[in-house]
Design a protein around this motif. Structure first.
Motif, PDB file in Angstrom:
ATOM      1  N   ILE A  81       2.149   1.782  -3.530  1.00 51.29           N
ATOM      2  CA  ILE A  81       1.077   2.271  -4.410  1.00 51.29           C
ATOM      3  C   ILE A  81       0.842   3.755  -4.190  1.00 51.29           C
ATOM      4  O   ILE A  81       0.715   4.534  -5.150  1.00 51.29           O
ATOM      5  N   GLU A  82       0.824   4.179  -2.930  1.00 49.61           N
ATOM      6  CA  GLU A  82       0.592   5.592  -2.627  1.00 49.61           C
ATOM      7  C   GLU A  82       1.687   6.479  -3.215  1.00 49.61           C
ATOM      8  O   GLU A  82       1.410   7.517  -3.830  1.00 49.61           O
TER       9      GLU A  82
ATOM     10  N   GLU B  79       0.827  -1.215   0.000  1.00 51.46           N
ATOM     11  CA  GLU B  79       0.000   0.000   0.000  1.00 51.46           C
ATOM     12  C   GLU B  79       0.860   1.263   0.000  1.00 51.46           C
ATOM     13  O   GLU B  79       0.508   2.267  -0.632  1.00 51.46           O
TER      14      GLU B  79
ATOM     15  N   TYR C   4       4.928  -6.982  -6.667  1.00 57.61           N
ATOM     16  CA  TYR C   4       4.550  -5.952  -7.631  1.00 57.61           C
ATOM     17  C   TYR C   4       3.529  -6.509  -8.623  1.00 57.61           C
ATOM     18  O   TYR C   4       2.566  -5.824  -8.995  1.00 57.61           O
TER      19      TYR C   4
ATOM     20  N   ALA D 203      -4.980   0.282 -13.019  1.00 58.30           N
ATOM     21  CA  ALA D 203      -6.458   0.224 -12.922  1.00 58.30           C
ATOM     22  C   ALA D 203      -7.054   1.496 -13.507  1.00 58.30           C
ATOM     23  O   ALA D 203      -6.513   2.576 -13.338  1.00 58.30           O
TER      24      ALA D 203
ATOM     25  N   ARG E 183       1.524   6.567  -7.080  1.00 55.37           N
ATOM     26  CA  ARG E 183       0.447   7.428  -7.579  1.00 55.37           C
ATOM     27  C   ARG E 183       0.867   8.890  -7.543  1.00 55.37           C
ATOM     28  O   ARG E 183       0.543   9.663  -8.453  1.00 55.37           O
TER      29      ARG E 183
ATOM     30  N   PRO F 294      -1.095  -3.951 -10.807  1.00 51.10           N
ATOM     31  CA  PRO F 294      -2.541  -3.845 -11.106  1.00 51.10           C
ATOM     32  C   PRO F 294      -3.160  -2.560 -10.573  1.00 51.10           C
ATOM     33  O   PRO F 294      -4.033  -1.974 -11.237  1.00 51.10           O
ATOM     34  N   ALA F 295      -2.738  -2.106  -9.406  1.00 51.77           N
ATOM     35  CA  ALA F 295      -3.311  -0.882  -8.831  1.00 51.77           C
ATOM     36  C   ALA F 295      -2.961   0.356  -9.649  1.00 51.77           C
ATOM     37  O   ALA F 295      -3.785   1.267  -9.774  1.00 51.77           O
ATOM     38  N   LEU F 296      -1.757   0.383 -10.200  1.00 55.71           N
ATOM     39  CA  LEU F 296      -1.341   1.551 -10.980  1.00 55.71           C
ATOM     40  C   LEU F 296      -1.841   1.520 -12.410  1.00 55.71           C
ATOM     41  O   LEU F 296      -1.834   2.544 -13.098  1.00 55.71           O
TER      42      LEU F 296
ATOM     43  N   HIS G 176       0.073  -6.998  -6.556  1.00 58.14           N
ATOM     44  CA  HIS G 176      -0.581  -5.887  -5.865  1.00 58.14           C
ATOM     45  C   HIS G 176      -0.321  -4.509  -6.494  1.00 58.14           C
ATOM     46  O   HIS G 176      -1.253  -3.735  -6.698  1.00 58.14           O
ATOM     47  N   VAL G 177       0.936  -4.211  -6.774  1.00 58.96           N
ATOM     48  CA  VAL G 177       1.305  -2.833  -7.136  1.00 58.96           C
ATOM     49  C   VAL G 177       0.957  -2.504  -8.589  1.00 58.96           C
ATOM     50  O   VAL G 177       0.280  -1.515  -8.876  1.00 58.96           O
TER      51      VAL G 177
END
Length: 333
Positions: free
Chosen positions: A293-294, A290, A323, A333, A297, A329-331, A326-327
């Protein structure tokens, strides 16, 4: 945001290829390696195997330099790989730190670097260029494509990247410094009549996904020492408080007492003992997914197109997998 995986070409080369394959499976679109012929194995030989064992990954050095190979050799090497594997290379280039200094040479001048960027790109894409006063063209190249991305920190180097390079490589992940340097590159592009948005922005730094932040810091502290080499050069050129380089970048190298390249880019590097925890936290990505990811972003909001993970610690596979799960895919999305 794209993602890259950065490795050293330590033997065995098969392990480098295996990690790059793992990276592609986890969503990394770029594979990078160091390029320092004395400290590590020759990367271009290994690139051929990486390209043969991946399908989409783009490969290149982070970074090569204009001094260890003649420019037509560099261009022909990239062009050969592209002809074999379909224009999947990127030329990351800089003045040359370890590659030049370990061999007893000074890093290249910015003037030489700027000339090399144009010549290597032109030759690798099949155009004529002048090398040592002689016009050259590589006649067998067809439909060649070679983006050239330049690594830079100081104001003159940042300006050169904006004037000539297809991409800008920043080797640290501090949002404040990223914003300052990206603005400098883009302004230089505007001043040169170029489209600033056409320059790909790549931030590269160690990443370690773990709840044990203290251990992650110790595994990544070497990076502050590596960056400190470049900062020390800037301080010697511009002075400590010149206003040409942010104080946030130059302040921490005051305690630096030289550098031993035999430990370059390695966990436990004794030449990085001067690097405080604050700098490791600012320059790297540490902690649970997390937190990565923060920060990513925030970097993406500053215009960063790619984050390249320096995967040089005791959790290489785990970081690639974290990565991928979790990482990335989040970036995306």
């Amino acid at each position: 945001m794209d993602f890259g995986l950065v490795l050293q070409t330590d033997p065995p080369a098969s392990q480098v290829v295996s990690l790059m394959k793992r990276g592609e499976r986890n969503g990394f679109r770029y594979g990078w390696t160091f390029d320092s012929a004395v400290l590590w194995q020759e990367p271009f030989v290994i690139y051929s195997q990486i390209l043969a064992n991946t399908e989409r990954m783009h490969i290149g050095p982070m970074v090569t330099n204009p001094g260890t190979r003649t420019w037509e050799v560099t261009a022909s090497t990239f062009a050969t790989l592209n002809d074999m594997y379909g224009n999947r290379t990127v030329c990351g280039i800089g003045r040359g730190d370890s590659a030049m200094r370990v061999a007893g040479r000074a890093p290249n001048t910015l003037a030489r670097l700027g000339e090399a960027i144009d010549v290597i790109r032109d030759l690798a894409e099949g155009r004529e260029a002048e090398v040592d006063g002689k016009p050259l063209r590589i006649p067998w190249i067809r439909d060649g494509k070679l983006p050239v991305w330049m690594a830079a920190y100081g104001p003159k180097a940042l300006a050169l990247a904006g004037q000539k390079a297809d991409g800008f490589i920043l080797q640290l992940a501090d949002p404040y410094l990223t914003e300052w340097m990206v603005k400098s590159v883009r302004q230089a592009a505007v001043d040169a009549g170029r489209d600033p948005d056409a320059i790909t922005i790549c931030v590269a730094a160690p990443a370690y996904v773990s709840e044990d932040v203290a251990h992650a810091r110790d595994q990544c502290r070497w990076f502050g020492g590596m960056v400190g080499n470049h900062v020390a050069d800037l301080v010697s050129r511009y002075g400590e408080h010149s206003g040409m380089v942010p104080e946030e970048l130059t302040e921490y190298v005051k305690a630096r007492q030289g550098y031993d390249y035999s430990h370059h880019g390695r966990t436990g590097n004794p030449s990085a003992d001067f690097v405080p925890d604050e700098i490791v936290d600012r320059f790297c990505l540490l902690g649970p997914a997390e937190a990565h990811i923060e920060k990513l972003r925030a970097l993406r909001d500053l215009g960063v197109d790619q984050f390249a993970v320096y995967d040089m610690h005791d959790a290489k596979e785990a970081t690639i997998d974290a990565y991928g799960q979790h990482v990335i895919p989040a970036l995306r999305a």
